[in-house]
Design a protein around this motif. Structure first.
Motif, mmCIF file in Angstrom:
data_model
loop_
_atom_site.group_PDB
_atom_site.id
_atom_site.type_symbol
_atom_site.label_atom_id
_atom_site.label_comp_id
_atom_site.label_asym_id
_atom_site.label_seq_id
_atom_site.Cartn_x
_atom_site.Cartn_y
_atom_site.Cartn_z
ATOM 1 N N UNK A 102 55.373 46.564 56.883
ATOM 2 C CA UNK A 102 56.784 46.172 56.861
ATOM 3 C C UNK A 102 57.002 44.660 56.827
ATOM 4 N N UNK A 103 55.993 43.872 57.211
ATOM 5 C CA UNK A 103 56.127 42.417 57.238
ATOM 6 C C UNK A 103 55.382 41.768 56.070
ATOM 7 N N UNK A 104 54.191 42.283 55.739
ATOM 8 C CA UNK A 104 53.331 41.659 54.725
ATOM 9 C C UNK A 104 53.232 42.506 53.458
ATOM 10 N N UNK A 105 54.348 43.127 53.083
ATOM 11 C CA UNK A 105 54.328 44.009 51.920
ATOM 12 C C UNK A 105 54.064 43.251 50.620
ATOM 13 N N UNK A 106 54.439 41.992 50.546
ATOM 14 C CA UNK A 106 54.217 41.218 49.325
ATOM 15 C C UNK A 106 52.738 40.975 49.069
ATOM 16 N N UNK A 123 61.263 45.922 49.589
ATOM 17 C CA UNK A 123 61.091 46.530 50.904
ATOM 18 C C UNK A 123 61.230 48.047 50.849
ATOM 19 N N UNK A 124 62.016 48.571 49.890
ATOM 20 C CA UNK A 124 62.166 50.028 49.824
ATOM 21 C C UNK A 124 60.840 50.714 49.528
ATOM 22 N N UNK A 125 59.928 50.005 48.853
ATOM 23 C CA UNK A 125 58.621 50.577 48.558
ATOM 24 C C UNK A 125 57.799 50.812 49.825
ATOM 25 N N UNK A 126 58.087 50.012 50.862
ATOM 26 C CA UNK A 126 57.399 50.214 52.143
ATOM 27 C C UNK A 126 57.727 51.588 52.700
ATOM 28 N N UNK A 127 59.016 51.945 52.671
ATOM 29 C CA UNK A 127 59.409 53.264 53.157
ATOM 30 C C UNK A 127 58.739 54.378 52.392
ATOM 31 N N UNK A 128 58.631 54.226 51.068
ATOM 32 C CA UNK A 128 57.975 55.247 50.251
ATOM 33 C C UNK A 128 56.496 55.342 50.601
#
Length: 416
Positions: free
Chosen positions: A35-39, A46-51
């Motif tokens: 959630x913090x280092x998704x890049x 950020x929505x890709x994190x949820x997926x």
């Protein structure tokens, strides 16, 4: 010392718990770091994190029945070896591949691995636990395998900001593969599940064999997994950042949001082997599991929503730890209730359905969370809604407990 080592190495429940813990390192780390280092993982939004935090659970919905079917045709050991291999190589993959498509595949493969771990692990407890110690055995199994989440979240939350997500993922993947020699050298098999034993299990058909009771277990598994394994686990980092910022000062020491989130969730995994086994032992007592379960649901219902209130940091952490304790208690008792019910029918079949219900809940948790937290009062809706759900479950199980008590009294009366 040699006797203790020999006892541990010959205990199938402990072996499977340790192997599962090793494989959980990478998955648990992601809930803190992604959630913090998704890049840095090559994600675009950020929505890709949820997926990504949900897809591993959604893939288990169609695969759990297949895993259950396979366990009827292969040994428990073979299925768990498949799980170790898939878990280790997918965790290494987090450090090798970038981009949303690649990570969707990796998370889906981890979901398949967990199907084998979950059904195989519960089946090992069902087969090898003594009937009068089922609760304590379940608590021991849950507590030990969740130490993998302890290490993954704590060490991962500490190391990712320092050496990067990729390096930590590869290291955790290699550690996961250490479970392979443990499984190969274990004496786990399905010899304990003889036809005679299955017949004895099938004869235990009191009220808990009724469809309504089983449905309540399935629904409870779905909702409790959604709240604790889905919502709390995936949103804690974001919740801390929302209230207290990305860098938090504690006793004049500045820590990152990932480290603080990792510490908070790691505290839960620290007490799991002790609290889980203690609660399981209490539930093995004369009063049974339902009174403890109902009181725990009520207590958890009043506390769960308080996490969404911006309190002084120390008080907020204390409330969050109470929520984590509720997770340990509720999941341990509910798993044991499911195990009791599985003993009255085909063990693998019922545990497969129960696992599916939990996976659906845990999969929907992150997805629902990352939709709602975009609203102005998203965290409030999310956590106080969870409180209402827990209190409704408490009411349902109170009615069930009264019906069960009435049923038992009727059986005693009719036996005279």
């Amino acid at each position: 010392m040699a006797a203790i080592k020999n006892q541990l190495s010959s205990n199938p429940i402990i072996i499977v718990a340790i192997v599962t813990a090793l494989s959980l390192l990478g998955d648990s780390m992601l809930y803190i770091a992604l959630p913090i280092y998704w890049e840095s993982a090559g994600q675009d939004s950020i929505w890709q994190v949820g997926v990504l935090l949900s897809i591993n659970r959604f893939i288990r919905l169609p695969f759990n029945p297949l895993a259950g079917w396979m366990y009827k045709h292969i040994s428990l050991k073979a299925g768990l070896i498949i799980a170790v291999l898939l878990g280790g190589f997918t965790t290494i993959g987090y450090g090798v591949f970038e981009g949303f498509a690649a990570w969707v595949i990796l998370r889906a493969l981890w979901g398949i691995a967990w199907s084998f771990f979950r059904i195989g692990g519960l089946s090992v407890v069902a087969v090898y636990a003594e009937n009068n110690k089922r609760g304590s055995s379940m608590g021991l199994y849950n507590g030990l395998y969740r130490t993998g989440s302890l290490v993954g979240m704590l060490i991962g939350g500490f190391l990712v900001p320092i050496i990067g997500l990729s390096t930590v993922s590869i290291a955790f993947g290699l550690l996961s593969l250490l479970g392979l020699p443990l499984m190969l050298n274990s004496n786990i098999n399905q010899d304990g599940e003889t036809p005679e034993k299955k017949d004895r299990m099938a004869e235990e058909k009191p009220f808990i064999g009724k469809a309504g009771y089983k449905a309540s277990i399935i629904v409870s598994g779905f909702l409790i997994a959604m709240l604790y394994q889905g919502i709390v686990t995936s949103t804690l980092s974001s919740l801390i950042e929302h209230f207290y910022g990305e860098r938090i000062s504690i006793w004049n020491v500045v820590v990152s949001v990932t480290l603080l989130s990792g510490i908070i969730q790691a505290v839960r995994w620290t007490w799991e082997p002790f609290l889980g086994r203690t609660v399981g032992h209490w539930s093995d007592g004369a009063r049974g599991r339902l009174p403890i379960f109902i009181v725990s649901l009520i207590s958890a219902g009043f506390i769960f929503g308080m996490v969404s209130i911006r309190l002084p940091l120390g008080l907020w952490i204390a409330v969050t730890l109470l929520v984590m304790a509720g997770a340990t208690i509720l999941l341990t008792i509910l798993d044991t209730i499911a195990l009791d019910t599985a003993k009255t029918a085909n063990v693998v079949s019922f545990l497969t359905i129960y696992s599916i219900s939990q996976d659906v809940g845990a999969a929907l948790g992150p997805a629902i969370s990352y939709i709602l937290i975009q609203l102005e009062a998203g965290f409030t809706f999310l956590y106080w809604g969870g409180s209402i759900i827990l209190l409704i479950l408490a009411a349902i199980w109170t009615v069930l407990a009264k019906r069960l008590n009435t049923f038992i009294k009727k059986e005693i009366y009719e036996s005279y």
